[in-house]
Every structure is written in structure tokens, then in C-alpha cells.
Write a protein that holds these residues in place. Sequence first.
Motif, mmCIF file in Angstrom:
data_model
loop_
_atom_site.group_PDB
_atom_site.id
_atom_site.type_symbol
_atom_site.label_atom_id
_atom_site.label_comp_id
_atom_site.label_asym_id
_atom_site.label_seq_id
_atom_site.Cartn_x
_atom_site.Cartn_y
_atom_site.Cartn_z
ATOM 1 N N ALA A 24 0.855 -1.191 0.000
ATOM 2 C CA ALA A 24 0.000 0.000 0.000
ATOM 3 C C ALA A 24 0.887 1.236 0.000
ATOM 4 O O ALA A 24 2.066 1.178 0.351
ATOM 5 C CB ALA A 24 -0.914 0.025 1.214
ATOM 6 N N GLU A 59 0.564 5.042 1.684
ATOM 7 C CA GLU A 59 -0.242 5.702 2.710
ATOM 8 C C GLU A 59 0.169 7.154 2.871
ATOM 9 O O GLU A 59 1.349 7.491 2.784
ATOM 10 C CB GLU A 59 -0.062 4.973 4.039
ATOM 11 C CG GLU A 59 -0.854 5.567 5.174
ATOM 12 C CD GLU A 59 -0.817 4.709 6.420
ATOM 13 O OE1 GLU A 59 -1.852 4.666 7.105
ATOM 14 O OE2 GLU A 59 0.223 4.094 6.711
ATOM 15 N N GLU A 108 7.695 0.389 6.966
ATOM 16 C CA GLU A 108 7.240 1.497 6.145
ATOM 17 C C GLU A 108 8.450 2.311 5.756
ATOM 18 O O GLU A 108 9.370 2.490 6.558
ATOM 19 C CB GLU A 108 6.252 2.360 6.933
ATOM 20 C CG GLU A 108 5.018 1.579 7.334
ATOM 21 C CD GLU A 108 4.279 2.217 8.493
ATOM 22 O OE1 GLU A 108 4.857 3.064 9.192
ATOM 23 O OE2 GLU A 108 3.131 1.845 8.702
ATOM 24 N N HIS A 133 -4.075 4.885 0.776
ATOM 25 C CA HIS A 133 -4.846 5.151 1.993
ATOM 26 C C HIS A 133 -4.504 6.533 2.543
ATOM 27 O O HIS A 133 -3.336 6.845 2.766
ATOM 28 C CB HIS A 133 -4.538 4.089 3.053
ATOM 29 C CG HIS A 133 -5.227 4.329 4.354
ATOM 30 N ND1 HIS A 133 -6.576 4.137 4.518
ATOM 31 C CD2 HIS A 133 -4.760 4.767 5.540
ATOM 32 C CE1 HIS A 133 -6.903 4.428 5.769
ATOM 33 N NE2 HIS A 133 -5.823 4.824 6.403
ATOM 34 N N ALA A 170 -6.496 8.486 5.534
ATOM 35 C CA ALA A 170 -7.648 8.387 6.431
ATOM 36 C C ALA A 170 -8.324 9.722 6.716
ATOM 37 O O ALA A 170 -9.519 9.752 6.991
ATOM 38 C CB ALA A 170 -7.228 7.743 7.752
ATOM 39 N N ARG A 209 -4.483 4.164 10.725
ATOM 40 C CA ARG A 209 -3.447 3.828 9.749
ATOM 41 C C ARG A 209 -3.917 2.687 8.856
ATOM 42 O O ARG A 209 -4.866 1.975 9.173
ATOM 43 C CB ARG A 209 -2.154 3.428 10.478
ATOM 44 C CG ARG A 209 -1.573 4.505 11.398
ATOM 45 C CD ARG A 209 -0.959 5.662 10.640
ATOM 46 N NE ARG A 209 0.028 5.223 9.682
ATOM 47 C CZ ARG A 209 1.284 4.940 9.965
ATOM 48 N NH1 ARG A 209 1.748 5.070 11.181
ATOM 49 N NH2 ARG A 209 2.105 4.529 9.020
ATOM 50 N N TRP A 210 -3.257 2.471 7.738
ATOM 51 C CA TRP A 210 -3.641 1.432 6.786
ATOM 52 C C TRP A 210 -3.645 0.052 7.438
ATOM 53 O O TRP A 210 -4.555 -0.733 7.231
ATOM 54 C CB TRP A 210 -2.714 1.456 5.570
ATOM 55 C CG TRP A 210 -3.144 0.503 4.510
ATOM 56 C CD1 TRP A 210 -4.134 0.708 3.599
ATOM 57 C CD2 TRP A 210 -2.638 -0.795 4.257
ATOM 58 N NE1 TRP A 210 -4.261 -0.390 2.789
ATOM 59 C CE2 TRP A 210 -3.347 -1.335 3.178
ATOM 60 C CE3 TRP A 210 -1.642 -1.567 4.845
ATOM 61 C CZ2 TRP A 210 -3.097 -2.595 2.668
ATOM 62 C CZ3 TRP A 210 -1.390 -2.820 4.341
ATOM 63 C CH2 TRP A 210 -2.116 -3.322 3.259
ATOM 64 N N ARG A 211 -2.649 -0.235 8.236
ATOM 65 C CA ARG A 211 -2.595 -1.547 8.904
ATOM 66 C C ARG A 211 -3.719 -1.725 9.918
ATOM 67 O O ARG A 211 -4.031 -2.835 10.292
ATOM 68 C CB ARG A 211 -1.248 -1.737 9.574
ATOM 69 C CG ARG A 211 -0.105 -1.852 8.584
ATOM 70 C CD ARG A 211 1.168 -2.303 9.273
ATOM 71 N NE ARG A 211 2.348 -2.127 8.478
ATOM 72 C CZ ARG A 211 2.770 -2.978 7.546
ATOM 73 N NH1 ARG A 211 2.095 -4.062 7.296
ATOM 74 N NH2 ARG A 211 3.867 -2.739 6.867
ATOM 75 N N ALA A 226 -5.949 -4.258 6.842
ATOM 76 C CA ALA A 226 -4.799 -4.870 6.177
ATOM 77 C C ALA A 226 -4.315 -6.030 7.029
ATOM 78 O O ALA A 226 -3.913 -5.845 8.154
ATOM 79 C CB ALA A 226 -3.689 -3.842 6.009
ATOM 80 N N ARG A 282 0.672 -3.171 13.376
ATOM 81 C CA ARG A 282 1.005 -1.761 13.147
ATOM 82 C C ARG A 282 2.393 -1.438 13.685
ATOM 83 O O ARG A 282 2.777 -1.857 14.759
ATOM 84 C CB ARG A 282 -0.023 -0.889 13.849
ATOM 85 C CG ARG A 282 0.278 0.570 13.717
ATOM 86 C CD ARG A 282 -0.752 1.374 14.439
ATOM 87 N NE ARG A 282 -0.361 2.770 14.395
ATOM 88 C CZ ARG A 282 -1.122 3.734 14.788
ATOM 89 N NH1 ARG A 282 -2.302 3.498 15.244
ATOM 90 N NH2 ARG A 282 -0.709 4.970 14.733
#
Length: 116
Positions: A19, A21, A46, A81, A83, A94-96, A100, A105
Motif C-alpha cells: 500500500a 499511505e 514502512e 490510503h 484516512a 493507519r492502513w494496517r 490490512a 502496526r
Amino acid sequence: MADDAADGRVAPFAGRVVAVEAGWDGDTVHDWFVVLLAVLDDPSEERGLAIVYQRRDVPSPAGPAAEAGRAPADHLGVPFHFASPGVPDDHAPRWRDVGAAVAPRLSRWGRQFTDE
């Protein structure tokens, strides 16, 4: 205004990008800004792609950041993503956190902006 530099920075990462983000951050010098991250699954981490700061001629960094984040996400065929694009919120999910099933995270922004 897609950010070709962010698009090109995704490829050299060790690990599969799952992803892209965007998330808000801020400080007393720059006020609010948006951090763009590549979310990797193995290793689970990340990596920073870009930071989009407030500009005088643009009311918010959210629009340019979303455009710059969608470019590498579309190129890689992964989700983008963001948010809280309308309101600065450095505690937005968050995306996680939103479905996901890749890994737990990472703390805050993980290991960003390193060449390791």
C-alpha cells in the motif's frame, strides 16, 4: 501534480509494497504537513516516499499529497490510503489498522527516510 520522484522511489525497497499511505504530521516550524509512505509486507515496515508541506498558493497540502500518493499506488496496483484528507489528524487510523492483514502496526511512522 503527480510526484514522479515519489513514484520512482518505490522500486528500490527490499520487500513487497502492499500500500501507499498518506498521513498528517506537524511541528512548530512547518505547521501541518503530509507524509507519504510505502507500506511493505516482508520485511514488515514502512519507508518514506515524500513529505508534502503547506504552500502559500495551495490552501492545504492534502490535495497535492493525495495526487502524489495515488501515482505510485496506481503504478504498483496497490491501495492508496489517506484516512483524514479533509482535516489534519495525526491520530487517524493507519492502513494496517483498517483491515490490512499483513502485519501488526508499526510505531508512529516506522523506520522512515533511511537507506538501510
